[in-house]
Design a protein around this motif. Sequence first.
Motif, PDB file in Angstrom:
ATOM      1  N   VAL A 156     113.799 -58.243   3.759  1.00 30.41           N
ATOM      2  CA  VAL A 156     114.708 -58.444   2.620  1.00 30.41           C
ATOM      3  C   VAL A 156     115.942 -57.574   2.828  1.00 30.41           C
ATOM      4  CG1 VAL A 156     112.916 -59.025   0.964  1.00 30.41           C
ATOM      5  CG2 VAL A 156     113.546 -56.633   1.309  1.00 30.41           C
ATOM      6  N   ARG A 157     116.962 -57.781   2.020  1.00 29.65           N
ATOM      7  CA  ARG A 157     118.188 -56.973   2.138  1.00 29.65           C
ATOM      8  C   ARG A 157     117.907 -55.522   1.722  1.00 29.65           C
ATOM      9  NH1 ARG A 157     118.305 -59.307  -2.670  1.00 29.65           N
ATOM     10  NH2 ARG A 157     118.866 -58.048  -4.491  1.00 29.65           N
ATOM     11  N   GLY A 158     118.745 -54.616   2.239  1.00 24.99           N
ATOM     12  CA  GLY A 158     118.681 -53.232   1.768  1.00 24.99           C
ATOM     13  C   GLY A 158     117.614 -52.380   2.410  1.00 24.99           C
ATOM     14  N   ILE A 159     116.991 -52.837   3.487  1.00 22.47           N
ATOM     15  CA  ILE A 159     115.983 -51.992   4.147  1.00 22.47           C
ATOM     16  C   ILE A 159     116.284 -51.882   5.638  1.00 22.47           C
ATOM     17  CG2 ILE A 159     114.158 -52.530   2.489  1.00 22.47           C
ATOM     18  CD1 ILE A 159     113.022 -54.328   4.852  1.00 22.47           C
TER      19      ILE A 159
ATOM     20  N   GLY B 122     119.989 -48.749  -0.506  1.00 20.31           N
ATOM     21  CA  GLY B 122     119.880 -50.196  -0.311  1.00 20.31           C
ATOM     22  C   GLY B 122     118.932 -50.814  -1.323  1.00 20.31           C
ATOM     23  N   ARG B 123     117.913 -50.043  -1.717  1.00 18.02           N
ATOM     24  CA  ARG B 123     116.943 -50.542  -2.697  1.00 18.02           C
ATOM     25  C   ARG B 123     116.811 -49.538  -3.828  1.00 18.02           C
ATOM     26  NH1 ARG B 123     115.809 -55.826  -1.567  1.00 18.02           N
ATOM     27  NH2 ARG B 123     114.771 -55.531  -3.539  1.00 18.02           N
ATOM     28  N   ARG B 126     113.637 -49.264  -5.754  1.00 18.09           N
ATOM     29  CA  ARG B 126     112.440 -48.580  -5.256  1.00 18.09           C
ATOM     30  C   ARG B 126     112.577 -47.066  -5.378  1.00 18.09           C
ATOM     31  NH1 ARG B 126     111.418 -51.746   0.418  1.00 18.09           N
ATOM     32  NH2 ARG B 126     111.180 -53.844  -0.444  1.00 18.09           N
TER      33      ARG B 126
END
Lengths: 242, 424
Positions: A156-159, B122-123, B126
């Motif tokens: 997924v995006r952002g990792i 980015g997350r 989380r």
Amino acid sequence: MPKWGMVIDLDKCTACQACVVACKQENNVPSGHLDDAAKARGEVHRDHDIFWMRVLTQAKGEYPKPEIEFLPRPCQHCEKPPCVSVCPVEATYRNEEGLVLQRYDRCIGCRYCMVACPYGVRNFNWHEPEYPMPQALSPAASVDSDGNGRGPQPRVRGIVEKCTFCIQRIEEAKRKAQAEGRPLKDGDVQTACMQTCPPTAIVFGDLDDPNSRVSKLRTDRRAFRLLEDLGTNPRVTYLSEG
Amino acid sequence: MATETPQPPAPNRYEATWWRLTPKTLALMGLLALLGVVVLGSTWLQQFRQGLGVTGMNQTALWGLYVVNFIFLIGLSAGGVIVASGVYVWNATRFKPLARIAEILSITCLLMAMVFIMLDLGRPDRFMNLLLYPQIQSPLIWDFIVITIYLLIAGGLLLLSARRDIAYASQLQVSGMDMARKTFFNVASGLLGKLSPARAEKMLRYLAMAALPGAVLIHSVTAWILGLVKAHPDWHTAILAPLFIISALISGIALLLVVAILCRRFQRLPIPDESITGLGKILGWTIPVAFYFSFAELLTTIYGQEPAHVHTLEVMTVGAYAPVFWFSMVVGLLVPFLILIVPKTRTVAGVGIASTLVVLGVFAKRVDILLPPLMHRFLPYPPGVYLPTQVEWTLMASVWAFGALVFLAISKIIPLAEVAGETK
């Protein structure tokens, strides 16, 4: 317990990029984002592309004898990986066989591991990854102890994601050997880049086995490792007459 | 003591007007809320939905404007608290009128820094993983722990030092104050009132003593996020943390002076000229220390001629980042130093100008510390570029608006100067 390692013979490498393509297919590495392609044509190029395996080039020498050097660059799977200790959430770890792996489901996307890696092998998903042909995704699978997908599992995006030395192929080879009731032998595991390399410049295997091809090649007089002074102890060795 | 009813102060003075929400103040807060809450939220949502690819960050410039702001704000916060706790620990009464502003500023800057670090993730969804799976070896976790403790210390410092004002505000029978704040004053003064004055004074001193090394620690840990990384040689030097501390100190003092001068001008805050020019003089004589640290670093790099160091230095001083470097050195340090050491120019206006330049100069210094070393790579990758996009500029502006809103809101709950008077 195997100690996985790789040897890349730069004197054999022709920079054909087959390893780059094979890696992208095997591991479902997303293709470039259309926005970035447009930006690259127009204004400033922002490097958002993801490569687990990448061939770096460097020009050397002066006219009339210019030279260009090629460096296929997978993850170095360091024995002392600087990326692992900086991760605030243990999203990256080194398993007992020496593979440096990434937990896609835990990564918070701070990119500290990428900042800490001196080899630049880690990649960030700057966009939601696009898989133009979902039916063509590699079905190879690997699951960690928590039951989360890793390796080729779509991201997924952002990792952050990275080379795993094709952990799904290692696991598959182990399953096969177990079914046949024999121990793993040299050559059972071939990473995608090794399998596809036309001049057989890439060799993968167990460094714990003194008779494996990697172990023998590692003691070649042409052998060196990248940025050895940093004390990261990479598990990838290069050969070059240099 | 508690039985005597306080005399209502003369109208039009800060003591009488500080809590008032005039139409002008409300309009300003509304504008700041529009930018600092609505625009911030919607742009952040857009960035989260589309991915960090909408920023100018990339495979080479892994961190950008958000982290620059984060480092800058942690420094501002640390600098502010060093001044405030200095007042309580060494009883520097000359700067007492500035202590309250310093405390509120340091809390505001910490909150802004936390927003910036969230913007960089980015997350961000989380974020809880930091609590669920913390890895204690990571300097980011050290920072997380230190920031949390520090926020508690700064909050405690503010409440304890403002306890008389809070008690005073709850006793004052002011009509027109809203219920929310009346309730806050009653509850807070009730809780703080349980402490005997001697005990509270002692606690304040201990907290101030803890805040001083805390301020040094919080900024050192932030420096070590970069300084412990060997992949970027220009960060990987032992002088990085001391360099961060000295920049933090001068930028923190400078921001305090700018805000104090503005509050004095627009809120009729009773701050004597000597407090401002006195602190300006201290700021002026701290600047040479920053020069000294920078010089020690440059000399080591130039004399050693190690390729990685020299390459980064070239990018910094004559390459793409040259304007930023020379701005921070000349406009941000040298010019304010001259203004502040010459007695003739060390007026309130002079201190205001010099301090503004120092704040801008240290921001430029943060850009210089983060980006050129970060963009150095050992292996032959194509050279990277970093140009912040509109999304980044918008978010940066809106977080600063959010910070101004927080400061303004706190200043309507806790006065920026002691209003209760010296009752001992």
